[in-house]
Design a protein around this motif. Structure first.
Motif, PDB file in Angstrom:
ATOM      1  N   LEU B 236       0.824  -1.217   0.000  1.00 60.14           N
ATOM      2  CA  LEU B 236       0.000   0.000   0.000  1.00 60.14           C
ATOM      3  C   LEU B 236       0.852   1.259   0.000  1.00 60.14           C
ATOM      4  O   LEU B 236       0.636   2.158  -0.808  1.00 60.14           O
ATOM      5  CB  LEU B 236      -0.918   0.027   1.228  1.00 60.14           C
ATOM      6  CG  LEU B 236      -2.170  -0.810   1.152  1.00 60.14           C
ATOM      7  CD1 LEU B 236      -2.930  -0.720   2.471  1.00 60.14           C
ATOM      8  CD2 LEU B 236      -3.070  -0.331   0.018  1.00 60.14           C
ATOM      9  N   ILE B 237       1.828   1.337   0.895  1.00 55.17           N
ATOM     10  CA  ILE B 237       2.594   2.590   0.955  1.00 55.17           C
ATOM     11  C   ILE B 237       3.434   2.795  -0.298  1.00 55.17           C
ATOM     12  O   ILE B 237       3.721   3.917  -0.672  1.00 55.17           O
ATOM     13  CB  ILE B 237       3.443   2.759   2.243  1.00 55.17           C
ATOM     14  CG1 ILE B 237       4.559   1.736   2.313  1.00 55.17           C
ATOM     15  CG2 ILE B 237       2.607   2.753   3.492  1.00 55.17           C
ATOM     16  CD1 ILE B 237       5.571   2.067   3.411  1.00 55.17           C
ATOM     17  N   LEU B 238       3.780   1.681  -0.963  1.00 57.71           N
ATOM     18  CA  LEU B 238       4.523   1.849  -2.212  1.00 57.71           C
ATOM     19  C   LEU B 238       3.581   2.118  -3.387  1.00 57.71           C
ATOM     20  O   LEU B 238       4.018   2.258  -4.525  1.00 57.71           O
ATOM     21  CB  LEU B 238       5.415   0.633  -2.478  1.00 57.71           C
ATOM     22  CG  LEU B 238       6.612   0.561  -1.501  1.00 57.71           C
ATOM     23  CD1 LEU B 238       7.389  -0.729  -1.671  1.00 57.71           C
ATOM     24  CD2 LEU B 238       7.553   1.743  -1.675  1.00 57.71           C
ATOM     25  N   GLY B 239       2.298   2.188  -3.089  1.00 53.74           N
ATOM     26  CA  GLY B 239       1.344   2.717  -4.053  1.00 53.74           C
ATOM     27  C   GLY B 239       0.860   1.757  -5.120  1.00 53.74           C
ATOM     28  O   GLY B 239       0.218   2.170  -6.067  1.00 53.74           O
ATOM     29  N   TYR B 240       1.129   0.461  -4.969  1.00 54.28           N
ATOM     30  CA  TYR B 240       0.659  -0.489  -5.968  1.00 54.28           C
ATOM     31  C   TYR B 240      -0.848  -0.691  -5.832  1.00 54.28           C
ATOM     32  O   TYR B 240      -1.305  -1.281  -4.871  1.00 54.28           O
ATOM     33  CB  TYR B 240       1.339  -1.847  -5.794  1.00 54.28           C
ATOM     34  CG  TYR B 240       2.656  -1.964  -6.509  1.00 54.28           C
ATOM     35  CD1 TYR B 240       2.710  -1.997  -7.894  1.00 54.28           C
ATOM     36  CD2 TYR B 240       3.850  -2.059  -5.806  1.00 54.28           C
ATOM     37  CE1 TYR B 240       3.918  -2.119  -8.564  1.00 54.28           C
ATOM     38  CE2 TYR B 240       5.067  -2.184  -6.464  1.00 54.28           C
ATOM     39  CZ  TYR B 240       5.084  -2.219  -7.847  1.00 54.28           C
ATOM     40  OH  TYR B 240       6.267  -2.340  -8.500  1.00 54.28           O
TER      41      TYR B 240
END
Lengths: 164, 290
Positions: B236-240
């Motif tokens: 999530l934090i890496l935006g995938y």
């Protein structure tokens, strides 16, 4: 219009009209778009970490542009070396979701907050300021920059894309 | 049982999920004495799966010098371990590669998110010497299957869910529970049970946002739950494939420490730096699976 996706840990630079640079899916990462109004040069960085100095040997990292300190100076340095002028540059940033934690120690996972701070610092160190920023909160974002017009667009996931 | 749970389970056959063969193959592969012929027979009952499997084996990813033309050959060449993850990857694409409107996910986004969570789960499993990294891959891949079923209800009640998140400062899945009577984790686990997933996978689906509850419930494999919990957060934090639920989820520090991580700002950043270098591998898998 052709889109170039700037994946995490990458920087892109273009002078081709008709290209839209975009950082897909910004979570705690920060997208930085830079536009030179005179030469119409457009650049974008997709940063996911604040500082390369956490590594013992930063030069060994295969994706060094994931760090704010490396990516900001590399992208801006490259644009200036290709003829862009500081006084003509417009810099905008988006991303850096805050940690959604209500318990102690949330600083450890507040990567987004640390990224935003590091990007601001690196931009200021280059003698530039941020013209517009949309950071923090808990929603994902997509940043776009049209190389022809210099228009920036921001999409907050779940909302309509808007000029930024 | 709430009405929503009842309705979803009633209409379960209409869901675009077909994990039946993958689960069956996975269970067979856990038995070391299983024969390649038996496995190939089961795979062969699903024509689409067989075709996609052969296409994948013949893609540039593997670079086998000789063309692979039968399922038996594919199993022999890939080996049992890789075979399991490949079958799950192919099957999950046909289930997950679609628009999930209720969570604001365009076509392909939940699939990318699931693949990256699967990769990160396997990475964390290897890093922490977890006994079965392939099991972690599968668990990471499937942990959000409940979203497929719950999305239309989330879409209808989205405002109320977000209000609950903001007013009561609770994570999104708790707000789903409060507003709809069930979270995507809970309904995912109920479906996983119906589809005869092994219990450890059911638990990973159910508790991936609340690993402390897995501990309290006495789950058999809390390490797996902890791994998927952290992998989910990293994806999530890496935006995938980040949806309208954004990052309205907490990272449970006790769970992460339970994996043996000494949590400091620097360690967290080193972990992200290392994991981000997997992104080429993730992109390649995404583009090679039809």
């Amino acid at each position: 219009m052709r889109e170039i996706r700037v994946k995490m840990g990458e920087i892109e630079l273009t002078t081709i009209p008709g290209i839209v640079l975009t950082t897909p899916g910004l979570g705690s990462g920060v997208g930085m778009g830079v536009y030179d109004r005179k030469s119409r040069m457009a650049g974008m960085a997709h940063i996911i970490l604040p500082d390369s100095k956490i590594l013992q040997d930063p030069e060994e990292d295969e994706r060094p542009y994931k760090y704010a300190d490396v990516a900001v100076s590399a992208l801006l340095g490259k644009m200036l070396s290709l003829g862009a002028k500081k006084e003509n540059l417009v810099v905008k940033i988006a991303g850096g979701i805050d940690a959604f934690n209500f318990k102690e120690n949330s600083e450890i996972i507040n990567i987004g907050g640390r990224n935003v701070k590091a990007v601001y610092n690196a931009i200021n160190e280059m003698g530039l300021t941020v013209a517009n920023a949309d950071t923090g909160g808990s929603s994902g974002r997509i940043l776009k920059l049209n190389a022809l017009s210099g228009a920036f667009y921001l999409k907050i996931i779940g909302k309509k894309e808007a000029e930024f | 049982m709430t009405k929503i749970i009842h309705d979803i389970l009633e209409r379960e056959d209409n869901l675009p999920c077909n994990f039946h063969i993958a689960i069956q193959v996975s269970k067979m592969l856990d038995d070391f004495n299983v024969s390649i012929d038996k496995l190939a027979k089961v795979i062969g009952t699903d024509q689409a799966l067989s075709v996609k499997l052969l296409k994948y084996c013949n893609s540039a990813e593997y670079g086998f010098s000789r063309k692979i033309s039968t399922v038996n050959d594919a199993i022999a060449r890939l080996g049992f371990k890789s075979f399991k993850t490949i079958v799950f990857t192919i099957v999950s694409k046909s289930s997950l590669n679609r628009e999930i409107r209720g969570y604001g996910l365009k076509s392909g986004e939940i699939w990318k998110n699931s693949i990256s969570c699967a990769f990160y789960s396997r990475y964390l499993a290897e890093l922490t010497d977890y006994v079965d990294p392939d099991q972690a891959f599968t668990a990471g891949m499937l942990r959000d299957i409940g979203k497929l079923a719950l999305q239309e209800y989330v879409e209808n009640d989205f405002k109320n869910i977000i209000n609950a998140v903001n007013n009561e400062k609770i994570p999104f899945f708790k707000a789903e529970e409060k507003t709809l009577g069930v979270s995507h984790c809970h309904i995912g686990a109920l479906l996983a049970e119906r589809w005869s997933f092994p219990q450890v996978l059911v638990d990973a689906v159910k508790y991936h946002h609340c690993p402390e509850e897995a501990q309290r419930a006495g789950c058999e494999d809390t390490d797996l739950v902890n791994i998927v919990h952290l992998a989910d957060y990293l994806a999530l934090i890496l935006g995938y494939g980040i949806g309208t639920d954004g990052i309205m989820y907490e990272l449970d520090m006790t769970s992460v420490e339970g994996l043996g991580f000494n949590l400091t700002c620097e360690n967290m950043e080193l972990l992200i730096a290392d994991i981000a270098n997997n992104s080429n591998e993730i992109e390649s898998l995404i583009s090679n699976i039809e």
